[in-house]
Motif scaffolding. Structure first.
Motif, PDB file in Angstrom:
ATOM      1  N   GLU A  11       0.824  -1.204   0.000  1.00 57.56           N
ATOM      2  CA  GLU A  11       0.000   0.000   0.000  1.00 57.56           C
ATOM      3  C   GLU A  11       0.863   1.262   0.000  1.00 57.56           C
ATOM      4  O   GLU A  11       0.516   2.272  -0.619  1.00 57.56           O
ATOM      5  N   ILE A  12       1.923   1.156   0.813  1.00 58.61           N
ATOM      6  CA  ILE A  12       2.790   2.357   0.907  1.00 58.61           C
ATOM      7  C   ILE A  12       3.516   2.596  -0.425  1.00 58.61           C
ATOM      8  O   ILE A  12       3.717   3.737  -0.861  1.00 58.61           O
ATOM      9  N   ARG A  13       3.921   1.452  -1.076  1.00 59.11           N
ATOM     10  CA  ARG A  13       4.667   1.583  -2.333  1.00 59.11           C
ATOM     11  C   ARG A  13       3.864   2.332  -3.379  1.00 59.11           C
ATOM     12  O   ARG A  13       4.409   3.120  -4.158  1.00 59.11           O
ATOM     13  N   ASN A  14       2.580   2.120  -3.387  1.00 58.00           N
ATOM     14  CA  ASN A  14       1.715   2.731  -4.400  1.00 58.00           C
ATOM     15  C   ASN A  14       1.825   4.262  -4.447  1.00 58.00           C
ATOM     16  O   ASN A  14       2.091   4.834  -5.498  1.00 58.00           O
ATOM     17  N   PRO A  15       1.615   4.897  -3.314  1.00 62.28           N
ATOM     18  CA  PRO A  15       1.763   6.353  -3.378  1.00 62.28           C
ATOM     19  C   PRO A  15       3.219   6.809  -3.495  1.00 62.28           C
ATOM     20  O   PRO A  15       3.521   7.890  -3.998  1.00 62.28           O
ATOM     21  N   LEU A  16       4.160   6.004  -2.998  1.00 60.19           N
ATOM     22  CA  LEU A  16       5.578   6.431  -3.044  1.00 60.19           C
ATOM     23  C   LEU A  16       6.074   6.538  -4.487  1.00 60.19           C
ATOM     24  O   LEU A  16       6.889   7.426  -4.820  1.00 60.19           O
ATOM     25  N   THR A  49       0.736  16.655  -6.332  1.00 57.80           N
ATOM     26  CA  THR A  49       0.784  15.188  -6.380  1.00 57.80           C
ATOM     27  C   THR A  49       1.332  14.618  -5.088  1.00 57.80           C
ATOM     28  O   THR A  49       0.791  13.645  -4.514  1.00 57.80           O
ATOM     29  N   ILE A  50       2.429  15.242  -4.615  1.00 56.89           N
ATOM     30  CA  ILE A  50       3.051  14.733  -3.388  1.00 56.89           C
ATOM     31  C   ILE A  50       2.092  14.852  -2.217  1.00 56.89           C
ATOM     32  O   ILE A  50       1.941  13.931  -1.387  1.00 56.89           O
ATOM     33  N   ILE A  51       1.401  15.996  -2.151  1.00 56.59           N
ATOM     34  CA  ILE A  51       0.450  16.165  -1.025  1.00 56.59           C
ATOM     35  C   ILE A  51      -0.668  15.126  -1.103  1.00 56.59           C
ATOM     36  O   ILE A  51      -1.082  14.545  -0.098  1.00 56.59           O
ATOM     37  N   GLU A  52      -1.140  14.902  -2.343  1.00 58.69           N
ATOM     38  CA  GLU A  52      -2.209  13.881  -2.477  1.00 58.69           C
ATOM     39  C   GLU A  52      -1.738  12.519  -2.010  1.00 58.69           C
ATOM     40  O   GLU A  52      -2.439  11.786  -1.317  1.00 58.69           O
TER      41      GLU A  52
END
Lengths: 148, 1296
Positions: free
Chosen positions: B1092-1097, B1128-1131
């Motif tokens: 899950e974490i990899r997805n936004p990273l 994008t980063i904030i999202e």
């Protein structure tokens, strides 16, 4: 309120099967039989038998009454039973007339006897009724009720 | 209406309407029937007459055919005629024995007669001495005749043998002629049989009609013999239009009332179903009370079921007591009333327990403490009033009934007594249940308002004792023994505690009630037995007082009346009876008249003598008065005036006897003297209303005091000294006790009770006094019952309770079979049954053997006694008689009456086959005993010359033994001596009853002991297995901390040890499994977190790289790129934050806020969030009972919202969502159904898995979190789904 309601229901049940000497009965006035002479009792019986109404004289029944109804019942019955037995008997036949024709009012065992005319299944019949009294607890009570 | 229809089960609806329809139908039929009778009366009358004639003729024909068949069988198809034709005595004896064997029963008589009509062989009682006038002269081979003999009229049918040298005549009684009716007289009546069959009054005239009272409207049917001769008339009064219409009305009224009564029950259920949903608990209680008693009173007013069932249960002579609406006017009515009462009180109790009603908590009711205390006192006082009512009810059960609760001659009580015992049982149950209600209230108040270390019941007991003291002060003298309310209270508390234990075991709805019932039954037995005993004792004392009072009463009025009425009867009946044909008119005429007088019915020693117009004695009958006594009285009588009662005193053994006499002439209608009659009566002081004549001659009914199981003795004091007594230990002449003088001085008191021990026996004496010169005091002494009688009586009451327990057991077993679909009997119950049977079989065998031995011994004892008595009488007679002529002339009734008292035995002497004399001639004169020697006796004693012969004979319903012995003088047979045991039958019966009672009591006690021991043993033996079963159940539920202690070193002990080992192994395995699961779960979780974490990273990295490149390349739009990248980063950071929050929610340790909440309200709140959704219809159906539970309200709400949201999301185009709750025992089931798309089967398994979701953007944790929340509350969550139809989630939660 709820407690009183339960108590009320309970109390009613107490009275449902409290027969003689119930709390309510105690408050009712007791008929003063001592003041009724022997004659008065026979008059009540005469009136009751002629109309087929046992309650007219059921208050004078003794604690044990010898009842002899020819061909039906013969034995000693309590006052309550006597009332029921006589009530059933008078329900079955329709009294037309009844008068005591003979009296023996003196002595310790007064009695009276007479002819009861009734209608049964459309036919007129008659029987002889004998009633005698006895002293019980200083009161005159009906001790014998015979039908021949 | 729709709800009403939906709520009511179909059978109830249909039942109600069917009953009402039937009632209307029957009413209509009654109306139409009445119309039909009125319109078609003439035809009906004619048909009725034909039917009656046919029925009478058929009934008579049946009786005749039965006799003819019997006679023919013997005459033509047996060896009897051959035996009689033979010369040898042996063949004649065989003929007699064969004839005896052909007798169907003791009612019948078989006579074999020769062509002259002389009887040559016989079996059964004699009908006539000769058939001379009835044997046909013509070649006809059969005849039918009606004969009068003794008390009965007989129907006789004769058939000739093949050679026509004998006729066999079979007879049976047709009609009892006299009002003398007791168990010694066979009450048979053809008229009554016909009356019962035709439902009309019938009377019969046989042979003569002149004395029959015939009215104008009377009809008759002829009874004919074979030759067409009329042998009798059957009279009847035909129905009138009114009487037939009345009968029809009555008949249909019974059906109509029956239908209405049953309909009333259904109506009650309907009203209850309608009314129970509205209102509070109290409203429902009032509604239930009104309905139960409304139905009960309605049944009484409709006279149901008394008009349908009838019989002894509704006979006022057995029991009657007044109450409103006649609710206790007979045993049947009392049964229904006590049933209603028990049902009502149990319903109150059940509701209170089910609703868990309780007084408000202490902090809310602190200010009301004094009121609550007063309330407790008031409730307990009312309970004591109930106990008073209970005692009074038992009093009426005893005093207002003629039932013999403790009849010593029966072991198993008869139906009326059992019915009363059931009423007492129901009443006692009601009292105990009421006490449960009272204790619930008291406990609530005591626990909530008072704190302390004392158990609540101890406080309650203290309060109860105080209230009891107050009650005793208010209501003295008490109507119950003082120990009784204390015992009741103690039993009530025991039951209460037991019921609470059962309740806490969380049985299903209603099951707890089943389990406490046996305790109530046992409690009822413990309470009702002593109360019944107490009241029976009171009644015996009342009867003793009445008896004493009767003995004190001067006799003149009553006995004078008896005589005068007797004379009146003779006047009326003499002209009628004197014209009847009688075999032995000399005694029969007087007996016929005597039997109709009052003095015969009352059983006085009395006599009636009739004289013709010339003053010659016509007929005489006497009972209990010797000829000498009669002569003395008659001399005095005829010296005085006629129609005047003459009284005289005589001193006799045992006291004084007053003799009464009256005489009068009898005239016909024209005034001519046709005869005269003298009536005499003798009564000693003891038996004033029921004289000394034996039971045999007394009509049934009358004072039954003498039949009490206690021994009764009577004594009389006059002038300070004992005049006579029947009490062992007192003697004539002894002085009156000193304290009696003091008693006599108290005129208000008539009776004094004293206890006294005389030798080994304890007596209760009642002294009754009367003022007068003789200073009379009568003492009636009741012997106290010993322990054996008490045990016997107790066992009989216990039998009734055991039957009730048995019926309950069968019902319970049936319920369990219904629930479990197969019979389940526990191991312990099997052990108890096995031990019980093993103990019972030898007891039964021993009992049977003992009974046989006792009966054989009794028979042997009777045989020996009779034999020695016969020898004694024979010796006496032979000593007094000189020769044969002296025997025949001198051994008459007076002779027998004189020596019988000396020898202490009654006897009779037969000459050849006929009675010569007897010490009880009235029994033979009245034809109660047969004057003819029985055929078998004649064969054995006269023909075979046996020295002693014992025969069992019967008179009416009584069987008794008779001993016979031939009387020889100078080797010549003079006659046959007989001694019947009948006169001692009463003592024999009492002795047998006593023996039966004691033996039965002992065996019942032994069986009780066996049963108790069985239960204890079974408990001990089965305990380890029960513990194992219980422990296995715990293991099955997941509790592995169970460890049992081995109680023995046998196989069961080994099994226990093995079980413990197994549980330990399971525990260890589970720990390992848990550890492995945890590791796997963590790995999964870590994998998921990483994923899950990899997805936004990834987009973050790419964005930053893009930005760096943009600044490195100094791209013109690098500012815009910066904005885009930061966005994008904030999202993605927000996404990471959300992910972290979801995982935190899933994994968090619950810090829940528990509160008591109402489930249905919570559901309503959750639903409220979705009510505005367009296109979605919401339906709710919640249970009647509010459901409370303790949980985190927010968490539970989220669960419901989660499921509802899933449902809403599954119905994008609209649909229906139903939310329902219902109760299942101690659990509440919530179902949420939708009509959405449904869940495909392949993914149904994964629905509750964390991170599984079919929705985009979903974490898939909602249902997993919901499942965890429900499981933490001890519940379960599951679902069913069908693609295209929808999904239903079911959540089961325990509630309070």
């Amino acid at each position: 309120m709820k407690i009183l309601l339960i108590a009320g229901i309970t109390f009613l049940h107490v009275e449902l099967l409290s027969q003689a000497n119930s709390f309510l009965d105690r408050k009712k006035p007791v008929p003063i039989v001592q003041e009724q002479g022997v004659k008065k009792i026979f008059e009540s019986v005469e009136k009751g038998v002629s109309s087929g109404s046992v309650p007219s004289f059921s208050g004078y029944l003794g604690p044990q009454v010898h009842v002899n109804i020819a061909g039906q019942n013969d034995g000693y019955f309590s006052a309550n039973q006597t009332r029921a037995v006589l009530q059933n008997y008078f329900l079955a036949l329709k009294p037309v007339s009844f008068i005591f024709s003979r009296f023996q009012e003196k002595g310790e065992n007064p009695y009276a006897t007479g002819r009861l005319v009734y209608v049964l299944k459309g036919n007129r019949e008659s029987v002889q009724v004998y009633v005698s009294l006895a002293l019980h607890d200083s009161k005159w009570v009906i001790s014998q009720f015979n039908v021949y | 209406m729709a709800s009403f229809q939906a709520d009511l089960p179909s059978p109830i609806k249909w039942g109600f309407f069917v009953c009402m329809a039937l009632a209307v139908l029957f009413f209509g039929i009654a109306f139409l029937e009445k119309e039909r009778i009125e319109s078609d009366w003439e035809n009906i009358k004619e048909e009725s007459t034909e039917e009656i004639e046919f029925a009478v003729t058929r009934a008579f024909r049946q009786k005749v055919d039965e006799l003819l068949e019997l006679a023919e069988k013997i005459a033509r198809h047996s060896d009897v005629p051959d035996g009689l034709r033979g010369q040898a005595e042996r063949t004649a004896v065989n003929a007699f024995e064969q004839l005896r064997r052909h007798l169907p029963d003791e009612e019948f008589t078989l006579d074999v007669v020769d062509p002259r009509g002389s009887i040559v062989a016989w079996a059964g009682r004699s009908i006539t001495s000769t058939y001379e006038n009835f044997v046909p002269r013509s070649p006809r081979d059969s005849f039918v005749v009606i004969l009068q003999s003794g008390l009965h009229t007989f129907l006789s049918a004769g058939v000739a043998s093949a050679g026509k040298d004998f006729y066999v005549v079979a007879s049976r009684p047709l009609e009892l002629q006299y009002p003398l009716s007791n168990r010694f007289v066979n009450r048979v009546s053809f008229a009554e049989e016909l009356s019962a069959e035709l439902n009309m009054e019938i009377w019969i005239a046989l042979n003569r009609t002149s004395h029959v009272h015939i009215r104008e409207e009377t009809r008759y049917v002829l009874l004919r013999g074979f030759d067409g001769r009329t042998i009798g008339y059957v009279f009847y009064l035909p129905e009138t239009l009114n009487s037939l219409a009345q009968k029809s009305d009555l008949r249909w009224a019974v059906w109509t009332n029956g239908a209405l009564s049953v309909g009333l029950v259904f109506l009650g259920i309907v009203l209850w179903t309608l009314g129970r949903k509205t209102g509070s608990l109290w409203w429902r209680l009032i509604l239930a009370s009104a309905l139960i008693w409304g139905v009960r009173v309605g049944w009484r007013l409709l006279a149901f079921p008394s008009t349908v069932v009838g019989g002894e249960l509704f006979d006022a002579t057995l029991y009657a007591s007044p109450f409103y609406f006649g609710l206790t006017s007979s045993m049947g009515e009392v049964f229904l009333s006590t049933l209603a009462l028990a049902f009502h009180i149990t319903a109150i109790w059940y509701f209170l327990v089910k609703e868990k009603w309780e007084v408000a908590r202490s902090e809310e009711s602190a200010g009301k403490k004094p009121l609550l205390v007063i309330g407790v006192f008031g409730i307990l006082l009312f309970f004591l009033w109930s106990v008073r009512g209970f005692a009074e009810a038992f009093r009426t059960f005893v005093f207002d009934s003629t039932l013999q609760y403790h009849d010593p001659s029966v072991i198993v009580p008869d139906l009326p007594v059992v019915a009363m015992h059931v009423c007492m049982f129901l009443l006692t149950i009601s009292l105990l249940v009421e006490l449960q209600v009272v204790l619930r209230l008291v406990k609530n108040v005591l626990v909530k308002t008072f704190s302390g270390n004392l158990p609540w019941w101890m406080s309650a007991a203290v309060v109860f004792v105080i209230v009891l003291a107050i009650f005793v002060w208010i209501d003295a003298p008490l109507h119950f023994p003082l120990y009784f309310p204390v015992l009741t209270f103690a039993i009530g508390i025991a039951i209460y505690e037991w019921a609470e234990t059962v309740l806490h075991r969380s049985f299903g709805r209603g099951q707890w009630l089943w389990r406490v019932v046996p305790v109530f039954i046992i409690g009822s037995f413990v309470l009702s037995s002593p109360m019944l005993d107490s009241k029976l004792h009171d009644k015996e004392r009342q009867q003793a007082e009445l008896y004493a009072e009767n003995l004190l009463r001067p006799v003149d009025s009553w006995l004078s009346y008896v005589l005068v009425e007797g004379l009146r009867t003779v006047w009326n009946q003499f002209p009628v009876v004197s014209l009847e044909p009688m075999a032995d008119k000399k005694t029969s005429l007087a007996f016929s008249l005597w039997a109709q007088t009052l003095m015969s019915r009352e059983g006085y020693n009395s006599a009636l003598v009739l004289y013709d117009e010339l003053g010659q004695e016509l007929s005489r009958f006497a009972v209990g008065m010797t000829t000498f006594e009669q002569r003395e009285i008659l001399i005095r009588l005829f010296d005085g005036e006629e129609e005047v009662v003459h009284v005289s005193d005589r001193l006799v053994v045992g006291g004084t006897a007053q003799s009464y006499g009256i005489w009068s002439t009898m005239r016909n209608q024209s005034g001519r003297i046709i005869g005269s009659a003298a009536l005499m009566l003798s009564a000693n002081q003891r038996a004033i209303f029921h004289g000394q004549s034996s039971d045999i001659l007394r009509a049934e009914g009358g004072l039954t005091f003498e039949s009490s199981i206690r021994d009764i003795a009577v004594s009389e004091f006059q002038h300070g000294r004992l005049l006579y007594t029947t009490l062992d230990g007192w003697y004539r002449g002894m002085m009156v006790p000193d304290w009696i003088d003091g008693g006599i001085a108290e005129p208000a008191r008539r009776f004094f009770w004293r206890n006294e021990r005389i030798g080994p026996k304890e007596y209760e004496h009642v002294y009754a006094f009367v003022d007068g010169p003789q200073r009379r005091a009568v003492v009636v002494s009741l012997q106290s019952l010993d322990l054996r009688w008490h045990i016997f009586n107790l066992v009989k009451v216990f039998l009734v309770h055991a039957v009730i327990l048995g019926v309950y057991g069968v019902l319970w077993f049936g319920m369990r079979m219904r629930v479990h679909q197969r019979p389940t009997i526990g191991f312990r119950e099997k052990l108890v049954s096995a031990f019980g049977v093993l103990g019972l079989i030898p007891l039964l065998m021993l009992g049977y053997y003992n009974k046989q031995v006792a009966e054989e011994r009794a028979d042997e004892s009777v045989r020996k006694t009779l034999s020695s008595d016969l020898d004694l009488v024979e010796q006496r007679i032979l000593n007094l008689v000189m020769d044969e002529e002296d025997f025949y002339r001198g051994v008459n009734n007076d002779f027998c009456e004189a020596i019988a008292p000396e020898l202490g035995v009654d006897f009779a002497v037969f000459r050849w086959s006929s009675l010569q004399s007897s010490s009880k001639p009235e029994l033979y004169q009245s034809a109660i005993l047969d004057s003819r020697l029985p055929g078998s006796v004649f064969a054995n004693v006269v023909l075979q010359q046996k020295n002693f012969y014992l025969e069992t004979e019967s008179v009416g319903q009584v069987q008794y033994a008779v001993g016979y012995k031939p009387l020889y003088m100078h080797e010549r047979l003079l006659g046959v001596l007989s001694i019947p045991a009948l006169y001692r039958q009463k003592e024999i019966d009492e002795e047998l009853a006593q023996r039966n009672a004691f033996v039965f009591g002992s065996y019942a006690f032994a069986f009780g002991l066996i049963l108790l021991t069985s239960i204890v043993l079974a408990n001990r033996l089965s305990r380890p297995l029960r513990e194992l079963t219980s422990a296995a159940g715990e293991v099955g539920k997941g509790n592995l901390d169970v460890e049992l202690k081995p109680l023995s070193s046998d196989e069961i002990g080994e099994l226990t040890k093995t079980f413990n080992t197994m549980v330990q192994e399971l525990k260890r395995s589970r720990e390992e499994l848990k550890r492995a699961e945890r590791e796997t779960a963590w790995k999964e979780m870590a994998k998921q977190v990483a994923h899950e974490i990899r997805n936004p990273l990834t987009p973050m990295r790419l964005s930053v790289q893009h930005l760096r490149q943009a600044f490195k390349d100094r791209v013109r739009s690098r500012e815009a790129i910066l904005q885009e990248v930061t966005k994008t980063i904030i999202e993605q950071i927000d996404t990471l934050t959300r992910i972290a929050a979801e995982f935190s929610n899933f994994a968090r340790m619950p810090e829940r806020k528990f509160e008591r909440l109402e489930l249905q309200s919570l559901l309503q709140e959750s639903l409220a969030l979705f009510r505005d959704m367009r296109g979605i219809e919401f339906r709710t159906k919640f249970s009647d009972t509010p459901v409370h539970l303790v949980a985190d309200g927010d968490e539970l709400r989220r669960v419901f919202i989660n499921i509802l949201r899933n449902s809403v999301q599954a119905m994008k185009k609209g649909g229906k969502i139903s939310v329902e709750t219902h109760l299942n025992g101690r659990q509440c089931v919530v179902t949420i159904s939708d009509t959405g798309a449904g869940i495909p089967p392949e993914i149904q398994q994964k629905v509750f898995e964390p991170n599984f979701s079919t929705k985009t953007g979903g974490m898939g944790l909602g249902l997993a979190i919901s499942q965890k929340a429900i499981q933490d509350l001890g519940g379960t969550i599951s679902f069913t789904s069908e693609v295209g139809k929808g999904t239903t989630f079911e959540i089961v939660l325990p509630y309070e």
